[in-house]
Each structure stands twice: as structure tokens, then as C-alpha cells.
Design a protein around this motif. Structure first.
Motif, short mmCIF file in Angstrom:
data_model
loop_
_atom_site.label_atom_id
_atom_site.label_comp_id
_atom_site.label_asym_id
_atom_site.label_seq_id
_atom_site.Cartn_x
_atom_site.Cartn_y
_atom_site.Cartn_z
N GLU A 384 37.60 100.34 54.28
CA GLU A 384 38.44 99.76 53.33
C GLU A 384 37.89 98.42 52.69
O GLU A 384 38.00 98.23 51.52
N SER A 388 36.82 98.20 48.71
CA SER A 388 37.46 96.86 48.28
C SER A 388 36.52 96.13 47.42
O SER A 388 36.61 95.77 46.28
N TYR A 450 41.05 94.93 54.56
CA TYR A 450 40.44 95.17 53.36
C TYR A 450 39.86 93.85 52.78
O TYR A 450 38.54 93.97 52.03
#
Length: 949
Positions: A384, A388, A450
Motif C-alpha cells: 500500500e 500510495s 499507507y
């Protein structure tokens, strides 16, 4: 040991499908393990699958019923055959299954086991469902043989519930007709709620999917449809759609949808691109922007990874009900409507950026995450965090004039600093054995994974240089295509790229990154420019808090430092390898020194008071000599250093004085983010009005600036970031009660109320105009906003109205709004937590929201479950203002009251709320008076003149 299946409401339907009886197991299994206390731990009581069996392929047929049965339940039925190989001899099959009902096979067992070849499969001894660990357990009379393949066949049913997990139901209204969509969310552990499967990311397989659906609807899955026929099954006229085999992939990436949506399409280098949504949304052009940017983003990533897009199609679909923002299912990406659809008439500039960055995030996963997948959920951050980070690069390719890459500092770096500065934070990577249960897995998908993930990877790319980073990344993806990895594999291939390019680094990549990945938190780098000393220390918002999490590196990091002196960038990265070091070049009695240029490093910076003064003087005299992002950094660092007691609060407040001459978005947004904490802590105290007066003084020149460049609000600013800062100017001017702003927003809203079919409010300004007008208005304004929310045909417009309705100052309206979150026909389940946190953000609504959550927690937690509410965001939202001993005690009582029930994926948020509250209490006690004195000293008669426009 053997237990009856704890299933959905379908268990009561004796006319539907016979449920297998369950045998009681009376013998201890030979595969049982022994726990620390000497107790026997059976394999089916462990959350990880044994390694004896490996799936090769699935043949799955699913038939969702889009109309309720006589018991008013929506159901789906299905059959599945999984072919697997036995790697190690065993007489036990464990396969994931959750909330599924099974049909007896030949009046014998819930499944049929067959073997490839002539030799028969072992006979089944016992079968039962283990609901806690979500297994179907199959005991065999003989052993499966290593090296042989077997097939497990089952017929099953489940509820097509509206719980947003597994195979679920989404509903919407079109032209007064209720429409039902059958769709899926398998990630992270919900494929097992759809069909029996080996539901772990490392157990990749090929999926062959058939969907049976009502005639007139369309079926979608990861691959292209290869056979669509109308037929009759059990007297029902249906369509049967067969899809091409998927690539070898993890079960969580499977997607199935049945709907009557339509699409627009294009082709990019042989790849079919389709955007699917409700018919009216597509017909009104809401999918056009997504279609226009998908091709360029796919092209960018093919070049970036140096690997062709692995599939022949890229479907993206906007769903009315969806838990996450989006999901990267391979070849069929699912989105919330607000994140994929962009209305050229009614959507804002911010909506447009959201669409392009989220598309870039999901498409980045097509390679990093889907083609190559992490072995287990303990390294969610790499998947993630990477997507991102590169989402900004993909969005920049699609919209090169926006400078969107700079936004990562506000949206990710500064955002996650606030969480990672708590002792209740956690390392990016965890031990595999610590992340086992589904709720533990879900808890990994947080801001640390993230945003911190994105931040440290951006730092890595910066000190390696992007060409070297990309070269290592490309090799890593090529080597591990269609397989699984661990994080250290990426570091290895980046090291090879460093060596190939003859780069000189003081450390191997893994040595550097492990200090950022394997310990929580981040450092503050302190530079004493008088003598050239540079030191590092674990930064904590509350330095007196007790750090109980041990670090393998004793909270020392290997830190790359980019810096400048008096505006001149120093060419090389300087490495801070120890707790304290000396860099004589950083000595300065005259020119200012500034470190962490463009905030490429994941750390804060402090200075000696002399250098702070020189930086403040530069900001006050000619602020543009300091790079744009670093103007935001100075504000954010100073405010947080002050909260930690490392600099004075008045020094932090002085960093905002130059804003009266600043018109750029990024520094302004940094200041507003930090002043938001002051509002949270002080808006129920005597400091509130002096704070309002000071912010009014700062924002009035900005308000007048945008009034001027937009020709009395008749034009839209040209620059992307200017459009954002215009919103800030109006928002803060109205919040601080600048009369002209209040009159303006009230007038625009009343004009809309008088002509509901013609909303002339600029889409960029709608959020702030709606909020301001509803806040200053009464019940008629709220009722009008509610009616427009319910009738909104554009998801982004509905989202703006949904937030604005929480701005009212009428407690009875806020109470009414909260109660509507428990009625999914009024507020969609996916939106309920957003409404609760929006009410809590209103200083008049915080206590109402907290009382509501305390009263309804058990109901929400048990009735709706993880797929409906973001419990972590609710806890964070309703406790954000907590700053008194009374509130701390209420929070502790709340935790104690529900400790038996638990908090699921909100467990970490509860810990963080307790820690934040204790820190807030200390901050308020230590700072309230000096903050009051400073604000009072900055404001005076001139404020009345500036605020009288």
C-alpha cells in the motif's frame, strides 16, 4: 472439537438447501501442536493454513438472486471445484469457509474428494465447520500422497447481504425503481465468504469463473467474458456468462459483479479500457474523465516498471455501496462512486484530483501487489505504501500542470507524523506470527501502512535517485512475476542496481530501510549551527510518555539529510549515522541553515534559537527565498516541536505571521492543519475568541487576494493549487465571521434554494458555501440541504452535502442527523462513520457524537460489522477534542464497558485515543495561558478595520 456451523440467517430456510450434519470429533489429531502452556493446539484452531496443500486452480459458478425470497432474504448459490497438490503427506484438509451453507453430496458428506489419475482419493472420515478460524475441516481415513493432485467439489449457498464484504448486495434507485447489484470485496479475507478456498495471499491459483444472472443484466469478472448464453435453470430464465481463466493470482484479488450498468470504452496499446457505472452516471458524462486518464496512467506504469500491462483488459466500476475507497482486483477495479466518477458540471477540482490519484494508486497495484504479491499481511505497508507513493507519479503524468507530486508532503508525510509520534504507533513491518486473525489483518490498513509507507519509499527513491530506484524495482518485478516475496527481496534488487550503476552509498539498502521499517516512530534531527553539532532523537508528541515497544535499533535511524545554507542547496546527501555527529559545514552565525529540503526525508528538524530567528526573519522579509514546501515544513515542524516541548509555543505561533503576505496553498494548508489542533483544544475556552480574531487578521488579505484575481468571484483561478487556496480563503474567512464572506455564502445558498434546479455555486466552492450557509442558517437551510442530498445524482455532490449537514449549530438537527446513521435507507452504511465523525468535528456536535457512539456502540459493532463502519475513524473522530480529566475518564469507562465485546479493527485507535487525550490534557495545562497572551498581543483595533469589509 467438532462444532455446528455458525452461519447466516439462511440456516432457518429448510426449504432452500439441506445443511450437512456435523460429526463430533472424539480423537486428538496427530497434527496437533502444543502451546506454551502445554495445551494441545489443533491445526484447525490455528489461523494460518498448514503448508501441506497448494491450490492450482478453481472452477467456481455463482448464482446471485437479485430479488428477495419469501423470507425477505437475498441469497446466492454456487458450486466450486478446487484442484490442489499435496506437497507433504497428510490426512487433514483445511480450507477456508465463512458463513456458507453446504449441500450434502450423495447423502454422505458436504464435499466430494477425487484424485487425478487412476488411484482413488482417500475416503472422508469426518467434516465440520470451524467458525472461529473460518475453516472447513476434513478428516480423511487415508493420507493424501505427496506430489499428487486432488479435486474438492462442493455445492453451497450464502446470504447476499448488504454488509459490504465477500459477495454482497448494493442497492440504488433509478427513476423511482430500486436496482440491486451483486458485487464483491474479497480483500483481505472475504473470498472465503463467497466460496471455499485457500484464502491466503501466497496461495496463488488460476480462477475459472461462471456467473448465472438475470437476463438483461451484465456479468463482470477479472477476465473477459468468452461465452454468454441465455438458458433456463430450474425453470428460471437466466444468462450464463463464462470468463476466461485468470492469471495466477491471490484469492483476495478475485472480483465478480452482476448489474445492469453500462460503460464507455477505449483501447490503449491493445488493452481494452472500460468505465462502468449506473446508466445515468455514464450518460451524463461522469465516466469520461476516468476513461481519459486511465490510458496515460497505464502507459506511464508500463514505462516506469518496464513491464507490459499483464492483462488484456482494464475494467473499472463505480459502486453505490463500497467499504474501501477502491480495490485493485486484477482486471476489474472496484471504486466508491465518489472516487471514480467526475461530473464536469458539478464536481470540484478536488474531486478531479481524487479521481486521478486513486486510479493511479489502483493501477500501480496491477504490477506491484498483483503481479508480484507479498507473502503475508505483516508487510501490507510495502504494497500500500508503494502504490500510495507512485500514485502521485502516475497522476502527475496525467495532469502535468498540477504539481501534484508536492501534495504528498501535506497528504501523507505530515498526516502520518501525527500518528507516528505516539507511543501507540507501530512499526511498518510486523512479525508474521503477530498478524493472524482477520481483525488483526484489517488493522494493518492504516495511516502507517499507507502514508508512512509512501513517505519512506519516497525518501528511498530520493537518496538512491529515481533511475536507480526504478531499475531495481523493474528487476524485482520481473524476477518474481506471478509469485510472492518478502520486503527484503526488494532491498536485494535495489542493492544490485546500486552496484550496477557504481553508486557510492555508506550502507546497503536493507541496512538503511530496516531502521525505518522495523521500528516505529521517526527522529527529530537537531542542528546546532553555532558549533555544527547534529543529533537525532525519537520524536514523541508527549516526551514523558512511556515507550514500551522495544526497538531492535534502540530508536536510532540512518538518516539522509539534504540541506541548504542561505538559499544555496548543498549538492550531496549527508548521512547522520549516529545519535550525535559533527558537520562543520553547518556552522553559521549569519546565513540561515535549512535541512530536509522539500521534505524528502521522513523526519522533523529542530535548530538552535539563533538559526530559528534567522529563518523567521527571512520569512518575514522575503519568504519566497525559502522553498515552497519548506515554508510548510517550518510551520509543521515548529508547531509539533512546541507540542513536544522542544521549542516554545510562541516560536511556533510566530511561524504563521508571514502568512498575511503568503498566497500559496501548501504553506497555508500546513498552517490551517496545525491551527486546527488549537481550535480542537481551545474552542471551548476563553482563548477561542482571541484565536478567531488572529485567524481573521491573517486570512482577510488572502480573502481579498482571491476576490481580486477572480474579478469579484466571477472567475475560477487558473492554477490547480490556487483553486484549493481560494477554498481555504473563503472557508476560514467565513469561520472567523468576516461579514462579506458570510453575506456572500448566504446569498449564494439562498439563490439556490429559490431555484433548486439551477445551482450556480462554483463546484470548487460548494463544500465551504454549503457548510457556512447551513451553519448560519436554521432548519429551512438544513432541510433543503437534506433534500438535495437525498436527490443528488452525482456522488461527489452528495458527499459535499453530507458533510455540510453536520455544520449546523442547532443541536436538535445534529441529533437527528446522528440517528439517521442507523437507518441504511437514509444514510448508506458505507457513509455512516463519515457522518458521525463530521458531527464530532463540529464544536457543538462533539459531545452529541460521543454520547451517540457510547450508546450505540454495541449495536453498531455487532449488527453492522467491519464491512459497514470504519470503527477506527469513529473513535479517532469523536475523541479528537478530548482534553479534560472528565473526558479521559469517560473514555476509560467506555473501554472497560466494552472490553469483553472488543473493538476489532479499532483496537489500535482506542489506544491512540487514550494516549492523545492524556497528551492533550498536559498541553492545555501548560500552554493555555501563554497562547491566550500571544493571541491577545497580536490582535487589536486594526482587526476591526480589516474584518469590516
Amino acid at each position: 472439537m467438532g462444532k455446528c456451523c455458525r452461519v447466516s440467517k439462511l440456516c432457518v430456510l429448510c426449504t432452500l438447501l439441506a445443511v450437512a450434519s456435523v460429526a463430533t470429533i472424539v480423537t486428538l489429531w496427530t497434527l496437533a501442536l502444543v502451546g506454551d502452556g502445554g495445551e494441545v493446539i489443533e491445526p484447525w484452531d490455528r489461523y494460518r493454513l498448514p503448508s501441506a496443500l497448494v491450490p492450482h486452480s478453481y472452477n467456481v459458478t455463482l448464482w446471485p438472486r437479485l430479488s428477495p425470497n419469501p423470507e425477505n432474504l437475498y441469497i446466492f448459490t454456487g458450486e466450486s471445484t478446487v484442484e490442489f497438490e499435496c506437497v507433504t503427506e497428510t490426512d487433514l484438509i483445511l480450507i477456508h469457509s465463512n458463513k456458507l451453507n453446504y449441500v450434502l453430496q450423495n447423502n454422505d458428506h458436504m464435499v466430494q474428494l477425487t484424485a487425478a489419475g487412476e488411484e482413488p482419493a482417500p475416503r472422508i472420515k469426518n467434516i465440520w465447520l470451524q467458525p472461529t478460524t473460518q475453516y472447513m475441516v476434513i478428516q480423511l481415513k487415508e493420507k493424501l500422497k505427496a506430489g499428487r493432485k486432488y479435486q474438492l467439489y462442493s455445492v453451497f449457498s450464502g446470504e447476499l447481504a448488504d454488509d459490504l464484504a465477500g459477495f454482497y448486495r448494493s442497492e440504488y434507485d433509478e427513476d423511482g425503481v430500486k436496482k440491486v447489484v451483486a458485487t464483491s470485496q474479497m480483500h483481505p479475507t472475504h473470498a472465503r465468504k463467497t466460496f471455499p478456498c485457500f484464502d491466503e495471499p501466497a496461495l496463488k491459483a488460476v480462477f475459472n469463473i461462471v456467473l448465472i444472472h438475470p437476463q438483461g443484466t451484465v456479468a463482470l469478472s477479472n477476465g473477459k467474458d468468452i461465452d454468454v448464453v441465455n438458458t433456463t435453470i430450474d425453470g428460471v430464465a437466466v444468462t450464463q456468462t463464462r470468463f476466461e481463466s485468470t492469471k495466477k493470482m491471490s484469492s483476495y484479488l478475485l472480483a465478480v459483479v452482476v448489474c445492469d450498468f453500462t460503460f464507455i470504452d477505449a483501447e490503449e496499446q491493445g488493452t481494452l479500457i472500460r468505465i462502468w457505472a449506473r446508466r445515468k452516471a455514464i450518460e451524463s458524462g461522469q465516466g469520461n474523465y476516468a476513461l481519459n486518464v486511465t490510458g496515460p496512467i497505464l502507459d506511464f506504469f508500463q514505462d516506469y516498471y518496464n513491464i507490459s500491462y499483464p492483462l488484456n483488459k482494464s475494467d473499472q466500476i463505480a459502486l453505490p455501496d463500497f467499504y474501501f475507497g477502491a480495490m485493485e482486483n486484477w482486471g476489474l477495479v472496484t471504486y466508491r462512486e465518489t472516487n471514480l466518477l467526475y461530473d464536469p458540471v458539478g464536481s470540484s477540482n478536488g474531486n478531479k484530483e481524487t479521481t486521478v490519484t486513486i486510479i493511479a494508486h489502483e493501477l500501480a497495484h496491477m504490477w506491484f501487489g498483483n503481479l508480484v504479491t507479498l507473502k503475508w499481511w505483516n508487510e501490507v505497508w510495502l504494497n500500500e505504501g508503494f502504490a500510495s507513493y507512485v500514485s502521485y507519479l502516475g497522476a502527475d503524468k496525467a495532469e502535468p500542470d498540477w504539481d501534484v507530486k508536492d501534495m504528498i508532503v501535506l497528504d501523507d508525510v505530515h498526516r502520518v507524523f501525527a500518528v507516528d509520534a505516539l507511543t501507540s504507533s507501530h512499526p511498518l513491518s510486523s512479525n508474521e506470527e503477530d498478524i493472524l486473525k482477520p481483525e488483526q489483518i484489517s488493522e494493518q490498513f492504516d495511516a502507517i501502512s499507507y502514508s508512512k509507507g509512501a513517505s519512506v519509499l519516497r525518501m528511498l527513491s530520493d537518496f538512491l535517485t529515481e533511475p536507480v530506484f526504478v531499475e531495481g524495482l523493474s528487476t524485482y518485478l520481473t524476477v518474481f512475476s506471478y509469485g510472492n516475496t518478502v520486503g527484503s527481496d526488494l532491498w536485494h534488487y535495489l542493492d544490485l542496481a546500486v552496484k550496477k550503476n557504481n553508486m557510492s552509498l555508506p550502507h546497503r539498502v536493507g541496512e538503511v530501510m530496516n531502521t525505518w521499517v522495523l521500528q516505529m516512530g521517526f527522529p527529530v534531527v537537531t542542528i546546532d549551527t553555532a558549533i555544527g553539532n547534529v543529533s537525532q532523537k525519537h520524536f514523541l508528541l508527549d516526551p514523558e510518555s512511556n515507550v514500551t515497544v522495544k526497538s531492535p535499533y534502540k530508536y536510532k535511524w540512518l538518516i539522509p539529510v539534504r540541506w541548504m545554507k542561505a538559499g544555496v542547496l548543498q549538492s550531496d546527501v549527508w548521512w547522520l549515522n549516529e545519535k550525535t555527529a559533527v558537520n562543520l559545514d553547518m556552522r553559521s552565525n549569519g546565513p540561515w541553515v535549512l535541512a530536509n529540503i522539500n521534505v524528502t526525508g521522513y523526519y522533523r528538524v529542530n535548530y538552535d534559537l539563533g538559526n530559528w530567528e534567522r529563518l523567521l526573519i527571512q520569512l518575514d522579509t522575503e519568504h519566497k527565498l525559502i522553498p515552497l514546501i519548506n515554508r510548510a515544513q517550518i510551520i509543521d515542524d515548529a508547531f509539533n516541536l512546541a507540542r513536544a516541548g522542544l521549542v516554545s509555543t510562541t516560536l511556533a505561533l510566530r511561524t504563521t505571521l508571514f502568512l498575511s503576505a503568503e498566497t500559496e496553498y501548501i504553506p497555508w494548508q500546513s498552517a490551517l492543519n496545525n491551527m486546527h489542533y488549537y481550535y480542537l483544544m481551545l474552542d471551548r475556552t476563553e482563548v477561542y475568541q482571541p484565536l478567531q480574531d488572529y485567524m481573521k487578521m491573517l486570512v482577510t488579505p488572502l480573502f481579498l487576494h482571491f476576490k481580486n484575481i477572480t474579478s469579484e468571484w466571477t472567475k475560477v483561478p487558473h492554477r490547480h493549487t490556487d483553486q484549493y487556496n481560494q477554498v481555504n480563503a473563503i472557508d476560514k474567512a467565513c469561520q472567523t465571521e468576516v461579514p462579506e464572506c458570510l453575506n456572500l455564502t448566504s446569498l449564494w445558498f439562498k439563490q439556490w434554494m429559490n431555484s433548486p434546479q439551477h445551482n450556480m455555486i462554483d463546484p470548487n466552492l460548494r463544500s465551504v458555501v454549503y457548510c457556512s450557509a447551513i451553519a448560519t442558517g436554521a432548519e429551512p437551510e438544513w432541510d433543503f440541504g437534506w433534500s438535495q442530498f437525498k436527490d443528488a445524482a452525482v456522488a461527489s455532490e452528495a458527499s459535499k452535502l453530507m458533510s455540510a449537514l453536520a455544520c449546523t449549530t442547532k443541536p436538535e438537527l445534529l441529533q437527528r442527523y446522528l440517528s439517521l446513521t442507523l437507518n441504511s435507507t437514509m444514510i448508506r452504511k458505507q457513509d455512516a462513520s463519515s457522518v458521525i465523525t463530521a458531527v464530532a468535528s463540529n464544536r457543538l456536535g462533539q459531545s452529541l457524537a460521543w454520547d451517540f457512539v457510547r450508546k450505540q456502540w454495541q449495536y453498531m459493532f455487532t449488527e453492522y460489522g467491519v464491512g459497514s463502519f470504519s470503527f477506527a475513524s469513529i473513535i479517532s473522530g469523536v475523541t479528537a477534542r478530548f482534553s479534560t480529566q472528565t473526558e479521559l475518564q469517560q473514555l476509560k469507562d467506555f473501554v472497560k464497558e466494552h472490553e469483553a465485546l472488543g473493538f476489532g479493527s479499532a483496537s489500535l485507535a482506542v489506544e491512540q485515543a487514550l494516549e492523545r487525550t492524556e497528551a492533550n490534557i498536559k498541553w492545555l495545562q501548560q500552554n493555555q495561558q501563554q497562547v491566550l497572551d500571544w493571541f491577545t498581543g497580536q490582535t487589536g483595533p486594526h482587526v476591526v478595520l480589516m474584518g469590516s469589509i
